[in-house]
Design a protein around this motif. Sequence first.
Motif, mmCIF file in Angstrom:
data_model
loop_
_atom_site.group_PDB
_atom_site.id
_atom_site.type_symbol
_atom_site.label_atom_id
_atom_site.label_comp_id
_atom_site.label_asym_id
_atom_site.label_seq_id
_atom_site.Cartn_x
_atom_site.Cartn_y
_atom_site.Cartn_z
ATOM 1 N N SER A 50 0.897 -1.251 0.017
ATOM 2 C CA SER A 50 0.102 0.021 -0.021
ATOM 3 C C SER A 50 0.924 1.157 -0.018
ATOM 4 C CB SER A 50 -0.828 -0.020 1.272
ATOM 5 O OG SER A 50 -1.746 1.039 1.104
ATOM 6 N N VAL A 51 1.821 1.270 1.058
ATOM 7 C CA VAL A 51 2.654 2.529 1.104
ATOM 8 C C VAL A 51 3.335 2.790 -0.285
ATOM 9 C CG1 VAL A 51 4.390 3.559 2.224
ATOM 10 C CG2 VAL A 51 2.537 2.478 3.641
ATOM 11 N N PHE A 52 3.943 1.696 -0.703
ATOM 12 C CA PHE A 52 4.953 1.584 -1.814
ATOM 13 C C PHE A 52 4.356 1.799 -3.312
ATOM 14 C CE2 PHE A 52 7.884 0.762 1.780
ATOM 15 C CZ PHE A 52 8.602 1.990 1.537
ATOM 16 N N TYR A 53 3.356 1.383 -3.268
ATOM 17 C CA TYR A 53 2.570 1.250 -4.622
ATOM 18 C C TYR A 53 1.220 1.589 -4.784
ATOM 19 C CZ TYR A 53 0.956 -1.013 -9.005
ATOM 20 O OH TYR A 53 0.568 -1.010 -10.342
ATOM 21 N N SER A 54 0.160 1.198 -3.958
ATOM 22 C CA SER A 54 -1.017 1.715 -4.053
ATOM 23 C C SER A 54 -1.193 3.019 -3.927
ATOM 24 C CB SER A 54 -1.912 1.099 -3.041
ATOM 25 O OG SER A 54 -2.173 -0.403 -3.479
ATOM 26 N N HIS A 55 -0.721 3.659 -2.798
ATOM 27 C CA HIS A 55 -1.066 4.918 -2.321
ATOM 28 C C HIS A 55 0.252 5.608 -1.809
ATOM 29 C CE1 HIS A 55 -5.260 4.106 -1.766
ATOM 30 N NE2 HIS A 55 -4.711 2.957 -1.105
ATOM 31 N N ARG A 56 1.390 5.581 -3.087
ATOM 32 C CA ARG A 56 2.567 6.249 -2.531
ATOM 33 C C ARG A 56 2.696 7.666 -2.343
ATOM 34 N NH1 ARG A 56 3.272 3.508 -7.625
ATOM 35 N NH2 ARG A 56 2.382 4.775 -9.102
ATOM 36 N N HIS A 57 1.631 8.348 -2.669
ATOM 37 C CA HIS A 57 1.695 9.810 -2.554
ATOM 38 C C HIS A 57 1.072 10.348 -1.257
ATOM 39 C CE1 HIS A 57 3.457 10.158 -6.493
ATOM 40 N NE2 HIS A 57 2.262 9.327 -6.976
ATOM 41 N N ASP A 58 0.306 9.267 -0.449
ATOM 42 C CA ASP A 58 -0.250 9.768 0.862
ATOM 43 C C ASP A 58 -0.008 8.787 1.844
ATOM 44 O OD1 ASP A 58 -2.055 10.730 2.481
ATOM 45 O OD2 ASP A 58 -3.822 10.686 1.456
ATOM 46 N N LEU A 59 0.921 9.166 2.832
ATOM 47 C CA LEU A 59 1.366 8.118 3.730
ATOM 48 C C LEU A 59 0.276 7.531 4.604
ATOM 49 C CD1 LEU A 59 3.660 6.611 5.009
ATOM 50 C CD2 LEU A 59 3.925 8.405 6.633
ATOM 51 N N ALA A 60 -0.820 8.665 5.104
ATOM 52 C CA ALA A 60 -1.474 8.301 5.864
ATOM 53 C C ALA A 60 -2.814 7.198 5.271
ATOM 54 C CB ALA A 60 -2.449 9.545 6.530
ATOM 55 N N ALA A 61 -3.264 7.610 3.947
ATOM 56 C CA ALA A 61 -4.022 6.576 3.321
ATOM 57 C C ALA A 61 -3.154 5.176 2.976
ATOM 58 C CB ALA A 61 -4.296 7.394 1.968
ATOM 59 N N GLY A 62 -1.791 5.327 2.787
ATOM 60 C CA GLY A 62 -1.098 4.208 2.581
ATOM 61 C C GLY A 62 -1.250 3.097 3.818
ATOM 62 N N LEU A 63 -0.810 3.785 4.973
ATOM 63 C CA LEU A 63 -0.915 3.236 6.185
ATOM 64 C C LEU A 63 -2.225 2.514 6.644
ATOM 65 C CD1 LEU A 63 1.191 5.545 8.354
ATOM 66 C CD2 LEU A 63 1.899 3.009 7.432
ATOM 67 N N PHE A 64 -3.283 3.251 6.408
ATOM 68 C CA PHE A 64 -4.701 2.772 6.617
ATOM 69 C C PHE A 64 -4.967 1.558 5.796
ATOM 70 C CE2 PHE A 64 -9.195 2.858 5.914
ATOM 71 C CZ PHE A 64 -9.789 2.733 7.146
ATOM 72 N N MET A 65 -4.667 1.947 4.387
ATOM 73 C CA MET A 65 -5.164 0.663 3.360
ATOM 74 C C MET A 65 -4.233 -0.464 3.679
ATOM 75 S SD MET A 65 -8.007 1.689 2.493
ATOM 76 C CE MET A 65 -8.228 0.445 0.856
ATOM 77 N N GLY A 66 -3.019 -0.276 3.887
ATOM 78 C CA GLY A 66 -2.273 -1.153 4.019
ATOM 79 C C GLY A 66 -2.411 -2.165 5.271
ATOM 80 N N TRP A 67 -3.145 -1.656 6.202
ATOM 81 C CA TRP A 67 -3.708 -2.404 7.580
ATOM 82 C C TRP A 67 -4.836 -3.185 6.892
ATOM 83 C CZ3 TRP A 67 -1.099 -2.881 11.949
ATOM 84 C CH2 TRP A 67 -1.899 -3.486 12.983
ATOM 85 N N PHE A 68 -5.787 -2.540 6.095
ATOM 86 C CA PHE A 68 -6.874 -2.993 5.765
ATOM 87 C C PHE A 68 -6.401 -4.163 4.702
ATOM 88 C CE2 PHE A 68 -9.379 -3.391 1.510
ATOM 89 C CZ PHE A 68 -10.732 -3.809 2.237
ATOM 90 N N TYR A 69 -5.399 -4.054 3.998
ATOM 91 C CA TYR A 69 -5.120 -5.138 2.865
ATOM 92 C C TYR A 69 -4.689 -6.452 3.773
ATOM 93 C CZ TYR A 69 -4.607 -1.808 -0.825
ATOM 94 O OH TYR A 69 -4.898 -0.833 -1.827
ATOM 95 N N GLY A 70 -3.700 -6.387 4.652
ATOM 96 C CA GLY A 70 -3.217 -7.327 5.655
ATOM 97 C C GLY A 70 -4.340 -7.993 6.266
ATOM 98 N N SER A 71 -5.241 -7.273 6.989
ATOM 99 C CA SER A 71 -6.297 -7.656 7.653
ATOM 100 C C SER A 71 -7.516 -8.469 6.833
ATOM 101 C CB SER A 71 -7.062 -6.560 8.633
ATOM 102 O OG SER A 71 -6.253 -5.870 9.525
ATOM 103 N N ALA A 72 -7.868 -7.964 5.918
ATOM 104 C CA ALA A 72 -8.472 -8.556 4.846
ATOM 105 C C ALA A 72 -7.912 -9.585 4.304
ATOM 106 C CB ALA A 72 -8.937 -7.755 3.816
ATOM 107 N N ALA A 73 -6.807 -9.948 4.158
ATOM 108 C CA ALA A 73 -6.021 -11.189 3.533
ATOM 109 C C ALA A 73 -6.157 -12.137 4.944
ATOM 110 C CB ALA A 73 -4.681 -11.023 3.067
ATOM 111 N N ILE A 74 -6.006 -11.965 6.038
ATOM 112 C CA ILE A 74 -5.852 -12.610 7.099
ATOM 113 C C ILE A 74 -7.304 -13.219 7.222
ATOM 114 C CG2 ILE A 74 -5.924 -12.949 9.786
ATOM 115 C CD1 ILE A 74 -3.621 -10.423 9.489
ATOM 116 N N GLY A 75 -8.281 -12.391 7.132
ATOM 117 C CA GLY A 75 -9.597 -12.881 7.355
ATOM 118 C C GLY A 75 -10.251 -13.717 6.246
ATOM 119 N N SER A 76 -9.778 -13.498 5.256
ATOM 120 C CA SER A 76 -10.242 -14.412 3.790
ATOM 121 C C SER A 76 -9.511 -15.733 4.004
ATOM 122 C CB SER A 76 -9.695 -13.648 2.556
ATOM 123 O OG SER A 76 -10.313 -12.460 2.622
ATOM 124 N N TYR A 77 -8.226 -15.674 4.434
ATOM 125 C CA TYR A 77 -7.548 -17.097 4.518
ATOM 126 C C TYR A 77 -8.464 -17.840 5.656
ATOM 127 C CZ TYR A 77 -4.197 -20.491 5.650
ATOM 128 O OH TYR A 77 -3.365 -21.868 5.800
#
Length: 92
Positions: A50-77
């Motif tokens: 998220s921080v280095f690809y998806s939301h590289r121009h907005d650190l706050a959005a990158g951190l929030f969405m990165g947490w979302f990506y990881g948590s969603a992957a954990i829940g999906s698995y």
Amino acid sequence: MEFPTIHTNFWDAVIAVPFVMIITQISKKLLNIPKKYVPTLAILIGLLVSVFYSHRHDLAAGLFMGWFYGSAAIGSYASLKTTIVEYRKTSE
């Protein structure tokens, strides 16, 4: 202070979360990571993507969405694993 505007799009739902889940599983197999550390690994991978690809121009959005990506992957698995285990029990 104003909260950042975060847009959830096709990338988030269909590509990023499965990508994090797949990279986590590959890392788990190749690096022999203990099971108790796998959720942390998923969060870290989500944050990196998220921080280095998806939301590289907005650190706050990158951190929030990165947490979302990881948590969603954990829940999906976890959901997929539970479904498969229960299906195997009922089909015997």
